[in-house]
Design a protein around this motif. Sequence first.
Motif, PDB file in Angstrom:
ATOM      1  N   VAL A   2       0.846  -1.202   0.000  1.00 55.08           N
ATOM      2  CA  VAL A   2       0.000   0.000   0.000  1.00 55.08           C
ATOM      3  C   VAL A   2       0.879   1.247   0.000  1.00 55.08           C
ATOM      4  O   VAL A   2       0.590   2.218  -0.711  1.00 55.08           O
ATOM      5  CB  VAL A   2      -0.983  -0.001   1.190  1.00 55.08           C
ATOM      6  CG1 VAL A   2      -1.724   1.330   1.281  1.00 55.08           C
ATOM      7  CG2 VAL A   2      -1.966  -1.146   1.054  1.00 55.08           C
ATOM      8  N   MET A   3       1.962   1.237   0.767  1.00 53.79           N
ATOM      9  CA  MET A   3       2.878   2.379   0.791  1.00 53.79           C
ATOM     10  C   MET A   3       3.441   2.638  -0.609  1.00 53.79           C
ATOM     11  O   MET A   3       3.444   3.776  -1.083  1.00 53.79           O
ATOM     12  CB  MET A   3       4.008   2.143   1.793  1.00 53.79           C
ATOM     13  CG  MET A   3       5.048   3.248   1.837  1.00 53.79           C
ATOM     14  SD  MET A   3       4.475   4.791   2.567  1.00 53.79           S
ATOM     15  CE  MET A   3       4.589   4.402   4.289  1.00 53.79           C
ATOM     16  N   VAL A   4       3.882   1.595  -1.279  1.00 53.63           N
ATOM     17  CA  VAL A   4       4.426   1.730  -2.633  1.00 53.63           C
ATOM     18  C   VAL A   4       3.354   2.237  -3.587  1.00 53.63           C
ATOM     19  O   VAL A   4       3.606   3.134  -4.401  1.00 53.63           O
ATOM     20  CB  VAL A   4       5.028   0.391  -3.121  1.00 53.63           C
ATOM     21  CG1 VAL A   4       5.350   0.440  -4.609  1.00 53.63           C
ATOM     22  CG2 VAL A   4       6.275   0.052  -2.320  1.00 53.63           C
ATOM     23  N   ASN A   5       2.131   1.704  -3.480  1.00 53.93           N
ATOM     24  CA  ASN A   5       1.036   2.169  -4.334  1.00 53.93           C
ATOM     25  C   ASN A   5       0.738   3.647  -4.111  1.00 53.93           C
ATOM     26  O   ASN A   5       0.488   4.389  -5.068  1.00 53.93           O
ATOM     27  CB  ASN A   5      -0.224   1.337  -4.102  1.00 53.93           C
ATOM     28  CG  ASN A   5      -0.110  -0.067  -4.635  1.00 53.93           C
ATOM     29  OD1 ASN A   5       0.727  -0.362  -5.493  1.00 53.93           O
ATOM     30  ND2 ASN A   5      -0.934  -0.970  -4.123  1.00 53.93           N
ATOM     31  N   ASN A   6       0.753   4.081  -2.858  1.00 50.76           N
ATOM     32  CA  ASN A   6       0.525   5.498  -2.560  1.00 50.76           C
ATOM     33  C   ASN A   6       1.610   6.370  -3.184  1.00 50.76           C
ATOM     34  O   ASN A   6       1.319   7.404  -3.791  1.00 50.76           O
ATOM     35  CB  ASN A   6       0.480   5.731  -1.042  1.00 50.76           C
ATOM     36  CG  ASN A   6      -0.817   5.266  -0.420  1.00 50.76           C
ATOM     37  OD1 ASN A   6      -1.837   5.144  -1.082  1.00 50.76           O
ATOM     38  ND2 ASN A   6      -0.779   4.995   0.865  1.00 50.76           N
ATOM     39  N   LEU A   7       2.852   5.955  -3.041  1.00 47.45           N
ATOM     40  CA  LEU A   7       3.964   6.715  -3.612  1.00 47.45           C
ATOM     41  C   LEU A   7       3.878   6.760  -5.133  1.00 47.45           C
ATOM     42  O   LEU A   7       4.052   7.832  -5.743  1.00 47.45           O
ATOM     43  CB  LEU A   7       5.300   6.116  -3.174  1.00 47.45           C
ATOM     44  CG  LEU A   7       5.648   6.289  -1.704  1.00 47.45           C
ATOM     45  CD1 LEU A   7       6.813   5.388  -1.323  1.00 47.45           C
ATOM     46  CD2 LEU A   7       5.956   7.740  -1.398  1.00 47.45           C
ATOM     47  N   GLU A   8       3.593   5.626  -5.753  1.00 51.38           N
ATOM     48  CA  GLU A   8       3.474   5.590  -7.214  1.00 51.38           C
ATOM     49  C   GLU A   8       2.344   6.483  -7.695  1.00 51.38           C
ATOM     50  O   GLU A   8       2.479   7.188  -8.693  1.00 51.38           O
ATOM     51  CB  GLU A   8       3.263   4.159  -7.701  1.00 51.38           C
ATOM     52  CG  GLU A   8       4.507   3.313  -7.625  1.00 51.38           C
ATOM     53  CD  GLU A   8       4.273   1.863  -8.038  1.00 51.38           C
ATOM     54  OE1 GLU A   8       3.098   1.407  -8.065  1.00 51.38           O
ATOM     55  OE2 GLU A   8       5.276   1.178  -8.319  1.00 51.38           O
ATOM     56  N   HIS A   9       1.225   6.458  -6.982  1.00 42.20           N
ATOM     57  CA  HIS A   9       0.071   7.286  -7.360  1.00 42.20           C
ATOM     58  C   HIS A   9       0.442   8.776  -7.345  1.00 42.20           C
ATOM     59  O   HIS A   9       0.099   9.516  -8.268  1.00 42.20           O
ATOM     60  CB  HIS A   9      -1.103   7.004  -6.424  1.00 42.20           C
ATOM     61  CG  HIS A   9      -2.336   7.775  -6.748  1.00 42.20           C
ATOM     62  ND1 HIS A   9      -3.009   7.644  -7.936  1.00 42.20           N
ATOM     63  CD2 HIS A   9      -3.024   8.700  -6.030  1.00 42.20           C
ATOM     64  CE1 HIS A   9      -4.059   8.454  -7.949  1.00 42.20           C
ATOM     65  NE2 HIS A   9      -4.081   9.105  -6.792  1.00 42.20           N
ATOM     66  N   ILE A  10       1.142   9.182  -6.322  1.00 43.81           N
ATOM     67  CA  ILE A  10       1.563  10.586  -6.223  1.00 43.81           C
ATOM     68  C   ILE A  10       2.536  10.930  -7.343  1.00 43.81           C
ATOM     69  O   ILE A  10       2.411  11.977  -7.987  1.00 43.81           O
ATOM     70  CB  ILE A  10       2.192  10.858  -4.843  1.00 43.81           C
ATOM     71  CG1 ILE A  10       1.117  10.818  -3.763  1.00 43.81           C
ATOM     72  CG2 ILE A  10       2.911  12.209  -4.820  1.00 43.81           C
ATOM     73  CD1 ILE A  10       1.658  10.751  -2.362  1.00 43.81           C
ATOM     74  N   LEU A  11       3.497  10.077  -7.578  1.00 44.79           N
ATOM     75  CA  LEU A  11       4.503  10.347  -8.609  1.00 44.79           C
ATOM     76  C   LEU A  11       3.912  10.334 -10.013  1.00 44.79           C
ATOM     77  O   LEU A  11       4.352  11.088 -10.887  1.00 44.79           O
ATOM     78  CB  LEU A  11       5.644   9.326  -8.514  1.00 44.79           C
ATOM     79  CG  LEU A  11       6.510   9.441  -7.266  1.00 44.79           C
ATOM     80  CD1 LEU A  11       7.458   8.247  -7.168  1.00 44.79           C
ATOM     81  CD2 LEU A  11       7.285  10.748  -7.255  1.00 44.79           C
ATOM     82  N   GLN A  12       2.914   9.519 -10.247  1.00 46.14           N
ATOM     83  CA  GLN A  12       2.326   9.391 -11.575  1.00 46.14           C
ATOM     84  C   GLN A  12       1.182  10.369 -11.825  1.00 46.14           C
ATOM     85  O   GLN A  12       0.723  10.493 -12.962  1.00 46.14           O
ATOM     86  CB  GLN A  12       1.833   7.959 -11.797  1.00 46.14           C
ATOM     87  CG  GLN A  12       2.949   6.945 -11.825  1.00 46.14           C
ATOM     88  CD  GLN A  12       2.448   5.513 -11.814  1.00 46.14           C
ATOM     89  OE1 GLN A  12       1.245   5.248 -11.729  1.00 46.14           O
ATOM     90  NE2 GLN A  12       3.383   4.564 -11.876  1.00 46.14           N
ATOM     91  N   THR A  13       0.734  11.045 -10.772  1.00 51.32           N
ATOM     92  CA  THR A  13      -0.409  11.955 -10.898  1.00 51.32           C
ATOM     93  C   THR A  13      -0.062  13.307 -10.275  1.00 51.32           C
ATOM     94  O   THR A  13      -0.400  13.567  -9.115  1.00 51.32           O
ATOM     95  CB  THR A  13      -1.661  11.354 -10.217  1.00 51.32           C
ATOM     96  OG1 THR A  13      -1.746   9.964 -10.508  1.00 51.32           O
ATOM     97  CG2 THR A  13      -2.923  12.050 -10.675  1.00 51.32           C
ATOM     98  N   PRO A  14       0.608  14.164 -11.039  1.00 49.67           N
ATOM     99  CA  PRO A  14       1.022  15.459 -10.484  1.00 49.67           C
ATOM    100  C   PRO A  14      -0.135  16.293  -9.925  1.00 49.67           C
ATOM    101  O   PRO A  14       0.041  17.028  -8.964  1.00 49.67           O
ATOM    102  CB  PRO A  14       1.679  16.164 -11.665  1.00 49.67           C
ATOM    103  CG  PRO A  14       2.090  15.069 -12.588  1.00 49.67           C
ATOM    104  CD  PRO A  14       1.070  13.973 -12.405  1.00 49.67           C
ATOM    105  N   SER A  15      -1.324  16.152 -10.501  1.00 48.83           N
ATOM    106  CA  SER A  15      -2.459  16.937  -9.993  1.00 48.83           C
ATOM    107  C   SER A  15      -2.836  16.494  -8.575  1.00 48.83           C
ATOM    108  O   SER A  15      -3.222  17.318  -7.743  1.00 48.83           O
ATOM    109  CB  SER A  15      -3.664  16.822 -10.923  1.00 48.83           C
ATOM    110  OG  SER A  15      -4.105  15.475 -11.005  1.00 48.83           O
ATOM    111  N   VAL A  16      -2.701  15.212  -8.296  1.00 48.74           N
ATOM    112  CA  VAL A  16      -2.971  14.713  -6.941  1.00 48.74           C
ATOM    113  C   VAL A  16      -1.929  15.271  -5.984  1.00 48.74           C
ATOM    114  O   VAL A  16      -2.260  15.747  -4.898  1.00 48.74           O
ATOM    115  CB  VAL A  16      -2.980  13.164  -6.904  1.00 48.74           C
ATOM    116  CG1 VAL A  16      -2.972  12.651  -5.471  1.00 48.74           C
ATOM    117  CG2 VAL A  16      -4.185  12.628  -7.657  1.00 48.74           C
TER     118      VAL A  16
END
Length: 88
Positions: free
Chosen positions: A42-56
């Motif tokens: 989950v930690m990795v998924n959260n980090l990837e989501h932030i890195l892949q979605t600049p608007s988030v």
Amino acid sequence: PVSILEAMALGLVVVSTDVGGMPQLIEHGVTGMLSPSENIEVMVNNLEHILQTPSVAATLQKNARTKAEMFDWKAIEPRWINLIDRTP
């Protein structure tokens, strides 16, 4: 918790586990990202989501900064004065 507030005040994106007082400071998906403790996936998924979605990331930064401002002395002082004035 103080270092988390400092990071939020600087406009940094905060990714943390949901231990201690973190859930009281960080609202998942609003002012940062929380992962269950000891759940690396989950930690990795959260980090990837932030890195892949600049608007988030930008939204989390803005919201975190606003949350941190709630703890500024200029915001806290009137509340203390009000509390003291009401104390018999």
